[in-house]
Design a protein around this motif. Sequence first.
Motif, mmCIF file in Angstrom:
data_model
loop_
_atom_site.group_PDB
_atom_site.id
_atom_site.type_symbol
_atom_site.label_atom_id
_atom_site.label_comp_id
_atom_site.label_asym_id
_atom_site.label_seq_id
_atom_site.Cartn_x
_atom_site.Cartn_y
_atom_site.Cartn_z
ATOM 1 N N ASN A 136 32.975 -23.443 -5.052
ATOM 2 C CA ASN A 136 31.523 -24.567 -5.280
ATOM 3 C C ASN A 136 31.407 -24.134 -7.215
ATOM 4 N N ILE A 137 31.996 -25.216 -8.220
ATOM 5 C CA ILE A 137 31.308 -24.318 -9.605
ATOM 6 C C ILE A 137 30.477 -25.207 -10.120
ATOM 7 N N GLY A 138 29.424 -23.417 -10.123
ATOM 8 C CA GLY A 138 27.774 -23.819 -10.663
ATOM 9 C C GLY A 138 28.111 -23.698 -12.348
ATOM 10 N N SER A 139 26.895 -23.341 -12.521
ATOM 11 C CA SER A 139 26.293 -23.132 -13.741
ATOM 12 C C SER A 139 25.142 -21.663 -13.958
ATOM 13 N N THR A 140 25.348 -21.386 -15.543
ATOM 14 C CA THR A 140 24.138 -20.259 -15.530
ATOM 15 C C THR A 140 22.712 -21.261 -15.742
ATOM 16 N N ALA A 141 23.317 -22.689 -15.842
ATOM 17 C CA ALA A 141 22.191 -23.325 -16.052
ATOM 18 C C ALA A 141 21.567 -23.655 -14.548
ATOM 19 N N GLY A 142 22.418 -23.597 -13.687
ATOM 20 C CA GLY A 142 21.131 -23.136 -12.464
ATOM 21 C C GLY A 142 19.843 -22.611 -11.982
ATOM 22 N N PHE A 143 19.947 -21.669 -12.814
ATOM 23 C CA PHE A 143 19.571 -20.735 -12.624
ATOM 24 C C PHE A 143 18.324 -20.370 -13.201
ATOM 25 N N THR A 144 18.335 -21.254 -14.188
ATOM 26 C CA THR A 144 17.338 -22.154 -15.020
ATOM 27 C C THR A 144 16.413 -23.482 -15.820
ATOM 28 N N ILE A 145 16.085 -23.004 -16.412
ATOM 29 C CA ILE A 145 14.876 -24.363 -16.684
ATOM 30 C C ILE A 145 15.689 -24.877 -18.302
ATOM 31 N N SER A 146 16.033 -26.133 -18.045
ATOM 32 C CA SER A 146 17.021 -26.458 -19.084
ATOM 33 C C SER A 146 16.102 -27.822 -20.443
ATOM 34 N N PRO A 147 15.212 -27.578 -20.592
ATOM 35 C CA PRO A 147 15.081 -29.321 -21.349
ATOM 36 C C PRO A 147 16.193 -29.329 -22.119
ATOM 37 N N TYR A 148 16.239 -31.243 -22.446
ATOM 38 C CA TYR A 148 17.355 -31.710 -22.791
ATOM 39 C C TYR A 148 18.934 -31.423 -22.177
ATOM 40 N N PHE A 149 18.872 -30.361 -21.143
ATOM 41 C CA PHE A 149 19.599 -30.938 -20.243
ATOM 42 C C PHE A 149 19.088 -31.062 -18.746
ATOM 43 N N ALA A 150 18.502 -31.649 -18.658
ATOM 44 C CA ALA A 150 17.453 -32.054 -17.513
ATOM 45 C C ALA A 150 18.354 -32.084 -16.015
ATOM 46 N N THR A 151 18.975 -33.303 -16.301
ATOM 47 C CA THR A 151 19.792 -33.731 -14.969
ATOM 48 C C THR A 151 20.495 -33.010 -14.841
ATOM 49 N N TYR A 152 21.339 -32.263 -15.535
ATOM 50 C CA TYR A 152 22.544 -31.346 -15.581
ATOM 51 C C TYR A 152 22.204 -30.555 -14.834
ATOM 52 N N ALA A 153 21.460 -29.108 -15.373
ATOM 53 C CA ALA A 153 21.096 -27.812 -14.656
ATOM 54 C C ALA A 153 20.001 -27.880 -13.833
ATOM 55 N N ALA A 154 19.411 -29.182 -13.470
ATOM 56 C CA ALA A 154 18.767 -29.410 -11.836
ATOM 57 C C ALA A 154 20.292 -29.319 -10.907
ATOM 58 N N SER A 155 20.932 -30.566 -11.483
ATOM 59 C CA SER A 155 22.309 -30.717 -10.267
ATOM 60 C C SER A 155 22.402 -29.145 -10.147
ATOM 61 N N LYS A 156 23.234 -28.141 -11.385
ATOM 62 C CA LYS A 156 23.841 -26.927 -11.110
ATOM 63 C C LYS A 156 22.503 -26.357 -10.077
ATOM 64 N N THR A 157 21.425 -25.849 -10.065
ATOM 65 C CA THR A 157 20.406 -25.446 -9.204
ATOM 66 C C THR A 157 20.447 -25.593 -7.878
ATOM 67 N N PHE A 158 20.897 -27.444 -8.198
ATOM 68 C CA PHE A 158 21.280 -27.263 -6.453
ATOM 69 C C PHE A 158 22.696 -27.230 -5.669
ATOM 70 N N VAL A 159 23.293 -26.985 -7.120
ATOM 71 C CA VAL A 159 24.900 -26.058 -5.914
ATOM 72 C C VAL A 159 24.563 -25.036 -6.099
ATOM 73 N N LEU A 160 23.981 -24.070 -7.222
ATOM 74 C CA LEU A 160 23.549 -22.737 -6.384
ATOM 75 C C LEU A 160 22.778 -22.822 -5.518
ATOM 76 N N ASN A 161 21.787 -23.458 -4.825
ATOM 77 C CA ASN A 161 21.196 -23.553 -3.834
ATOM 78 C C ASN A 161 21.412 -23.246 -2.354
ATOM 79 N N PHE A 162 22.076 -24.782 -2.586
ATOM 80 C CA PHE A 162 23.424 -24.729 -2.168
ATOM 81 C C PHE A 162 24.156 -24.076 -0.746
ATOM 82 N N GLY A 163 24.795 -23.632 -1.938
ATOM 83 C CA GLY A 163 26.183 -23.048 -1.768
ATOM 84 C C GLY A 163 25.524 -21.480 -0.935
ATOM 85 N N LEU A 164 24.703 -21.290 -1.387
ATOM 86 C CA LEU A 164 24.111 -19.849 -0.958
ATOM 87 C C LEU A 164 23.157 -20.356 -0.050
#
Length: 266
Positions: A136-164
């Motif tokens: 699964n291709i996530g992003s470093t954005a998935g490790f943190t909170i990213s204002p102005y990228f709110a939905t994108y970063a949250a989606s990548k947090t899901f990918v990270l936690n789901f994958g692990l």
Amino acid sequence: MAKTALVTGASSGIGAEFARRLAGTGHDLVLVARTRPRLDALADELTARHGVRAEVIGQDLAAPDAGALVAGELAARGLAVDLLVNSAGFGTAGRFERIAAEREHDELMVNVVALVDLTHALLPGMLARGSGAVVNIGSTAGFTISPYFATYAASKTFVLNFGLALWSELRGSGVKVLTVAPGPVDTPFFDAIGSRKAAIGAKMSTPGQVVTAALRALERDRGYVVPGRGNIGLAHLMPRRPRKLIALIGRRVTREVADDLTPAIP
């Protein structure tokens, strides 16, 4: 017998690089993306260069039943998938209330729902065979909170936690799960967002560098990998700070992106 890899988002960027690299190691391929002409050209290229079988499925992964449609097409063609690469995805940036709701809905359908649906569809076959892998291709954005990228970063947090979580669940099953969390990568991703400033000044990796790191980590059953030394601090240090503080710092760092995409608010 050659193994078969299914790669979503294979028409460009990281997905196309995965397809080329896997074809070079003898994998037959199923290429999935919305843009059919690019997939056809890539399939022809890989077959001519490596002699592999390259099937094409043109599918918009934002559709509610995209995962089921792809799975149905695989069944109709008699294809069993040994390696699933969930590379399809896109991002949005700017002030949340000014981003089209439909665009962010499609973003979640591609980044989250299609990824989960395809994993649901293909994982049981891998488990039955006692071998396989999901990347699964996530992003470093998935490790943190990213204002102005709110939905994108949250989606990548899901990918990270789901994958692990799956990586942990499937230990000892013969099926590997890897989450790849790159920083900015030089792909059409930023053109789709509408601003190269969305890289936040970070040095961009190439798709080749990301895929090389991913394949090494998959071989070692690492669970997740953050390609590029410069991204390690963001991935491993920032999440250990107070979350509200990170949100406030993130707002200052990313405000320029929002101003570039939408008029500044006094």
